[in-house]
Design a protein around this motif. Structure first.
Motif, PDB file in Angstrom:
ATOM      1  N   GLN A  80      -9.330  -2.446 -22.054  1.00 19.50           N
ATOM      2  CA  GLN A  80      -8.823  -1.077 -21.968  1.00 19.50           C
ATOM      3  C   GLN A  80      -7.403  -0.920 -22.489  1.00 19.50           C
ATOM      4  OE1 GLN A  80     -10.020  -0.721 -17.598  1.00 19.50           O
ATOM      5  NE2 GLN A  80     -10.443   1.351 -18.328  1.00 19.50           N
ATOM      6  N   GLY A  81      -6.683  -2.020 -22.615  1.00 19.72           N
ATOM      7  CA  GLY A  81      -5.318  -1.954 -23.086  1.00 19.72           C
ATOM      8  C   GLY A  81      -4.307  -2.055 -21.952  1.00 19.72           C
ATOM      9  N   LEU A  82      -3.052  -1.801 -22.286  1.00 16.08           N
ATOM     10  CA  LEU A  82      -1.959  -1.941 -21.322  1.00 16.08           C
ATOM     11  C   LEU A  82      -1.817  -0.675 -20.485  1.00 16.08           C
ATOM     12  CD1 LEU A  82       0.482  -3.576 -20.299  1.00 16.08           C
ATOM     13  CD2 LEU A  82       1.836  -2.492 -22.111  1.00 16.08           C
ATOM     14  N   PRO A  83      -1.874  -0.789 -19.159  1.00 11.98           N
ATOM     15  CA  PRO A  83      -1.692   0.409 -18.317  1.00 11.98           C
ATOM     16  C   PRO A  83      -0.267   0.943 -18.386  1.00 11.98           C
ATOM     17  CG  PRO A  83      -2.699  -1.417 -17.083  1.00 11.98           C
ATOM     18  CD  PRO A  83      -2.174  -1.988 -18.360  1.00 11.98           C
ATOM     19  N   GLU A  84      -0.160   2.246 -18.227  1.00 12.30           N
ATOM     20  CA  GLU A  84       1.148   2.876 -18.066  1.00 12.30           C
ATOM     21  C   GLU A  84       1.639   2.717 -16.634  1.00 12.30           C
ATOM     22  OE1 GLU A  84       3.083   4.421 -20.229  1.00 12.30           O
ATOM     23  OE2 GLU A  84       1.770   4.436 -21.979  1.00 12.30           O
ATOM     24  N   VAL A  85       0.694   2.698 -15.688  1.00 13.16           N
ATOM     25  CA  VAL A  85       1.017   2.592 -14.267  1.00 13.16           C
ATOM     26  C   VAL A  85       0.120   1.532 -13.645  1.00 13.16           C
ATOM     27  CG1 VAL A  85       0.994   3.775 -12.027  1.00 13.16           C
ATOM     28  CG2 VAL A  85       1.781   4.992 -14.075  1.00 13.16           C
ATOM     29  N   VAL A  86       0.727   0.635 -12.867  1.00 11.65           N
ATOM     30  CA  VAL A  86      -0.002  -0.390 -12.123  1.00 11.65           C
ATOM     31  C   VAL A  86       0.286  -0.164 -10.640  1.00 11.65           C
ATOM     32  CG1 VAL A  86      -0.280  -2.859 -11.686  1.00 11.65           C
ATOM     33  CG2 VAL A  86       0.188  -2.046 -14.023  1.00 11.65           C
ATOM     34  N   ILE A  87      -0.760   0.093  -9.859  1.00 13.84           N
ATOM     35  CA  ILE A  87      -0.594   0.385  -8.434  1.00 13.84           C
ATOM     36  C   ILE A  87      -1.205  -0.746  -7.611  1.00 13.84           C
ATOM     37  CG2 ILE A  87      -1.014   2.018  -6.575  1.00 13.84           C
ATOM     38  CD1 ILE A  87      -1.301   4.216  -8.645  1.00 13.84           C
ATOM     39  N   ALA A  88      -0.345  -1.524  -6.951  1.00  9.44           N
ATOM     40  CA  ALA A  88      -0.796  -2.597  -6.065  1.00  9.44           C
ATOM     41  C   ALA A  88      -1.021  -1.998  -4.684  1.00  9.44           C
ATOM     42  CB  ALA A  88       0.238  -3.714  -6.021  1.00  9.44           C
ATOM     43  N   ASN A  89      -2.235  -1.539  -4.462  1.00 12.21           N
ATOM     44  CA  ASN A  89      -2.575  -0.790  -3.255  1.00 12.21           C
ATOM     45  C   ASN A  89      -3.354  -1.614  -2.238  1.00 12.21           C
ATOM     46  OD1 ASN A  89      -3.480   1.683  -1.602  1.00 12.21           O
ATOM     47  ND2 ASN A  89      -5.429   0.897  -2.409  1.00 12.21           N
ATOM     48  N   ALA A  90      -4.102  -2.623  -2.683  1.00 11.93           N
ATOM     49  CA  ALA A  90      -4.982  -3.363  -1.782  1.00 11.93           C
ATOM     50  C   ALA A  90      -4.198  -3.960  -0.621  1.00 11.93           C
ATOM     51  CB  ALA A  90      -5.706  -4.469  -2.545  1.00 11.93           C
ATOM     52  N   GLY A  91      -4.726  -3.791   0.580  1.00 12.85           N
ATOM     53  CA  GLY A  91      -4.056  -4.342   1.748  1.00 12.85           C
ATOM     54  C   GLY A  91      -4.988  -4.345   2.937  1.00 12.85           C
ATOM     55  N   ILE A  92      -4.639  -5.151   3.940  1.00  9.28           N
ATOM     56  CA  ILE A  92      -5.409  -5.208   5.176  1.00  9.28           C
ATOM     57  C   ILE A  92      -4.468  -5.045   6.357  1.00  9.28           C
ATOM     58  CG2 ILE A  92      -7.314  -6.566   4.261  1.00  9.28           C
ATOM     59  CD1 ILE A  92      -6.027  -9.049   5.455  1.00  9.28           C
ATOM     60  N   SER A  93      -5.012  -4.541   7.458  1.00  5.01           N
ATOM     61  CA  SER A  93      -4.230  -4.294   8.666  1.00  5.01           C
ATOM     62  C   SER A  93      -5.025  -4.775   9.864  1.00  5.01           C
ATOM     63  CB  SER A  93      -3.923  -2.795   8.794  1.00  5.01           C
ATOM     64  OG  SER A  93      -3.269  -2.502  10.008  1.00  5.01           O
ATOM     65  N   VAL A  94      -4.552  -5.837  10.504  1.00  5.59           N
ATOM     66  CA  VAL A  94      -5.228  -6.428  11.654  1.00  5.59           C
ATOM     67  C   VAL A  94      -4.166  -6.818  12.681  1.00  5.59           C
ATOM     68  CG1 VAL A  94      -6.874  -8.174  12.444  1.00  5.59           C
ATOM     69  CG2 VAL A  94      -6.928  -7.420  10.062  1.00  5.59           C
ATOM     70  N   GLY A  95      -4.438  -6.589  13.958  1.00  4.49           N
ATOM     71  CA  GLY A  95      -3.523  -7.021  14.997  1.00  4.49           C
ATOM     72  C   GLY A  95      -3.541  -8.536  15.155  1.00  4.49           C
ATOM     73  N   VAL A  96      -2.449  -9.090  15.663  1.00  6.60           N
ATOM     74  CA  VAL A  96      -2.382 -10.532  15.860  1.00  6.60           C
ATOM     75  C   VAL A  96      -1.759 -10.849  17.213  1.00  6.60           C
ATOM     76  CG1 VAL A  96      -2.244 -11.109  13.406  1.00  6.60           C
ATOM     77  CG2 VAL A  96      -0.142 -10.675  14.687  1.00  6.60           C
ATOM     78  N   ASP A  97      -2.136 -12.007  17.726  1.00  2.00           N
ATOM     79  CA  ASP A  97      -1.554 -12.570  18.950  1.00  2.00           C
ATOM     80  C   ASP A  97      -1.135 -13.997  18.605  1.00  2.00           C
ATOM     81  OD1 ASP A  97      -0.887 -13.639  21.379  1.00  2.00           O
ATOM     82  OD2 ASP A  97      -2.677 -12.947  22.427  1.00  2.00           O
ATOM     83  N   THR A  98       0.157 -14.223  18.517  1.00  5.22           N
ATOM     84  CA  THR A  98       0.654 -15.523  18.065  1.00  5.22           C
ATOM     85  C   THR A  98       0.275 -16.646  19.019  1.00  5.22           C
ATOM     86  OG1 THR A  98       2.504 -14.330  17.064  1.00  5.22           O
ATOM     87  CG2 THR A  98       2.716 -16.700  17.192  1.00  5.22           C
ATOM     88  N   ALA A  99      -0.078 -16.318  20.254  1.00  4.85           N
ATOM     89  CA  ALA A  99      -0.511 -17.342  21.209  1.00  4.85           C
ATOM     90  C   ALA A  99      -1.904 -17.872  20.898  1.00  4.85           C
ATOM     91  CB  ALA A  99      -0.487 -16.772  22.626  1.00  4.85           C
ATOM     92  N   ASP A 100      -2.638 -17.173  20.051  1.00  7.93           N
ATOM     93  CA  ASP A 100      -4.011 -17.559  19.723  1.00  7.93           C
ATOM     94  C   ASP A 100      -4.007 -18.287  18.376  1.00  7.93           C
ATOM     95  OD1 ASP A 100      -6.735 -17.428  18.653  1.00  7.93           O
ATOM     96  OD2 ASP A 100      -7.159 -16.088  20.328  1.00  7.93           O
ATOM     97  N   ARG A 101      -4.479 -19.514  18.359  1.00  2.23           N
ATOM     98  CA  ARG A 101      -4.464 -20.308  17.122  1.00  2.23           C
ATOM     99  C   ARG A 101      -5.230 -19.635  15.992  1.00  2.23           C
ATOM    100  NH1 ARG A 101      -4.697 -21.671  12.895  1.00  2.23           N
ATOM    101  NH2 ARG A 101      -4.787 -23.737  11.911  1.00  2.23           N
ATOM    102  N   ALA A 102      -6.335 -18.991  16.302  1.00  2.00           N
ATOM    103  CA  ALA A 102      -7.126 -18.354  15.253  1.00  2.00           C
ATOM    104  C   ALA A 102      -6.348 -17.255  14.551  1.00  2.00           C
ATOM    105  CB  ALA A 102      -8.420 -17.791  15.836  1.00  2.00           C
ATOM    106  N   ASP A 103      -5.425 -16.616  15.260  1.00  2.00           N
ATOM    107  CA  ASP A 103      -4.683 -15.524  14.658  1.00  2.00           C
ATOM    108  C   ASP A 103      -3.629 -15.999  13.671  1.00  2.00           C
ATOM    109  OD1 ASP A 103      -6.231 -13.763  16.002  1.00  2.00           O
ATOM    110  OD2 ASP A 103      -4.613 -12.771  17.107  1.00  2.00           O
ATOM    111  N   LEU A 104      -3.291 -17.307  13.694  1.00  2.00           N
ATOM    112  CA  LEU A 104      -2.424 -17.824  12.647  1.00  2.00           C
ATOM    113  C   LEU A 104      -3.136 -17.757  11.294  1.00  2.00           C
ATOM    114  CD1 LEU A 104      -0.801 -20.927  14.382  1.00  2.00           C
ATOM    115  CD2 LEU A 104       0.038 -18.563  14.263  1.00  2.00           C
ATOM    116  N   ASP A 105      -4.439 -17.969  11.305  1.00  2.00           N
ATOM    117  CA  ASP A 105      -5.221 -17.826  10.076  1.00  2.00           C
ATOM    118  C   ASP A 105      -5.297 -16.357   9.650  1.00  2.00           C
ATOM    119  OD1 ASP A 105      -5.714 -20.585  10.055  1.00  2.00           O
ATOM    120  OD2 ASP A 105      -7.510 -20.350  11.298  1.00  2.00           O
ATOM    121  N   VAL A 106      -5.344 -15.467  10.638  1.00  2.00           N
ATOM    122  CA  VAL A 106      -5.324 -14.030  10.325  1.00  2.00           C
ATOM    123  C   VAL A 106      -4.001 -13.653   9.671  1.00  2.00           C
ATOM    124  CG1 VAL A 106      -5.415 -11.702  11.299  1.00  2.00           C
ATOM    125  CG2 VAL A 106      -6.941 -13.468  12.172  1.00  2.00           C
ATOM    126  N   LEU A 107      -2.893 -14.187  10.206  1.00  2.00           N
ATOM    127  CA  LEU A 107      -1.586 -13.947   9.601  1.00  2.00           C
ATOM    128  C   LEU A 107      -1.564 -14.393   8.150  1.00  2.00           C
ATOM    129  CD1 LEU A 107       0.930 -15.068  12.383  1.00  2.00           C
ATOM    130  CD2 LEU A 107       0.813 -12.801  11.354  1.00  2.00           C
TER     131      LEU A 107
END
Length: 264
Positions: A80-107
Motif C-alpha cells: 500500500q505504500g508509506l502511511p501518512e499517519v501511524v496509530i499505535a492503538n492496540a492495548g489490553i487492560s487487566v487488573g493485577v495482584d502482585t501477591a499472585d505469581r500468575a499475575d506477574l505473567d499478566v504484567l
C-alpha cells in the motif's frame, strides 16, 4: 492521474477505538491499513460497511510479538505504500495482584502489548518517514497514566510509559519534521471498559472519541486528553497531594483480574 488517497495504519482495528478511528478516516477519504490478531473481524466489518477493495487491507499480527507487527508493517509498505499517519492503538487492560505469581505473567503481557508493541509498531516506519521528512506517529495512552489506581498497576504503569515514551520520541523526531501525537482517552465505551465495576465519569462512545482524535491528529497536537472534561480531571490529579489522592480512592473497587474477567 489523480493522486493516491493518503494512507493510515491502525493497530487494534478489529473493535473499539481502533475500528472507530478506521471508520472516521475512511469517511475522510483515506485508505486503511488495519492490523489485529483476529483479522477476520476486520474483514467482516469492511464487508458490512461496503468498503471498496482498493480502500483497505487487513494484516494479522499480535503487537506483543515484535516480529509479527514488523512483518505486517513491511507488508503494508510493499502493498500500500508509506502511511501518512501511524496509530499505535492496540492495548489490553487487566487488573493485577502482585501477591499472585500468575499475575506477574499478566504484567509481562500488558507491558509487551502496550509498550513494546507500540514501539515495534512505529519502528518500521521511522526511517522512511524521516527520509521523506513528513508523517505522524500517534500513541494511544490513557488518562489512567496520570496516577496509579488500586489493582490497576500494570495498565496505569504501561500508559504512563506510553506518555513518557512518546514525549521522548517527539523530541527525537522534531528535527526531521515527523510529528508525534499522544492521545489519552478517558473512559470509552469499548470491550475493555464494559466489565469495569466502578463509576466511569464522562463515558464516551468510540465514534465521538474518534471524531475528536481525528481532529487532534490533523492539527498535530502534542498531547491531548479526550474528552476535555477528563483533561481537567487529569490536571487536578497531577497536583492533588498524595494523602488526598489516597483518601479519594479509598474503597474504590479494583480492576477485574484475568481470572475474574468474562471471556472475550
Amino acid at each position: 492521474m489523480a493522486p493516491a488517497k493518503p494512507l493510515v495504519f491502525i493497530t487494534g482495528a478489529s473493535s473499539g477505538i481502533g475500528q472507530a478511528l478506521a471508520w472516521r478516516y475512511h469517511q475522510a477519504g483515506w485508505r486503511l491499513a488495519l492490523v489485529a490478531r483476529r483479522v477476520e473481524l476486520i474483514e467482516a466489518w469492511a464487508q458490512t460497511q461496503g468498503l471498496a477493495p482498493g480502500d483497505w487491507a487487513a494484516y494479522r499480527a499480535d503487537v506483543a510479538q515484535p516480529d509479527e507487527i514488523i512483518a505486517a508493517a513491511q507488508q503494508c509498505l510493499a502493498q500500500q505504500g508509506l502511511p501518512e499517519v501511524v496509530i499505535a492503538n492496540a492495548g489490553i487492560s487487566v487488573g493485577v495482584d502482585t501477591a499472585d505469581r500468575a499475575d506477574l505473567d499478566v504484567l509481562a503481557r500488558i507491558w509487551a502489548t502496550n509498550n513494546l508493541g507500540l514501539a515495534a509498531t512505529f519502528h518500521p516506519f521511522i526511517a522512511p518517514l524521516v527520509a521523506q521528512r513528513r508523517g505522524t506517529l500517534v500513541g494511544i495512552a490513557s488518562v489512567a497514566g496520570v496516577r496509579g489506581l488500586p489493582g490497576h498497576g500494570g495498565y496505569c504503569a504501561s500508559k504512563a510509559a506510553v506518555i513518557s515514551y512518546c514525549e521522548s520520541l517527539r523530541g527525537e523526531m522534531r528535527p526531521h519534521q515527523v510529528r508525534v501525537v499522544t492521545l489519552s482517552p478517558g473512559y470509552i465505551d469499548t470491550p475493555l471498559t464494559q466489565q469495569n465495576r466502578y463509576g466511569m465519569p464522562f463515558l464516551m462512545r468510540p465514534e465521538a472519541f474518534a471524531e475528536q482524535a481525528f481532529r487532534a491528529i490533523s492539527a498535530g497536537v502534542r498531547h491531548r486528553v479526550i474528552p476535555w472534561q477528563m483533561g481537567l480531571v487529569a490536571r487536578l490529579l497531577r497536583v492533588l497531594p498524595d494523602a488526598w489522592f489516597d483518601r479519594l480512592l479509598s474503597g474504590r473497587p479494583r480492576k477485574h483480574r484475568q481470572t475474574e474477567r468474562r471471556p472475550d
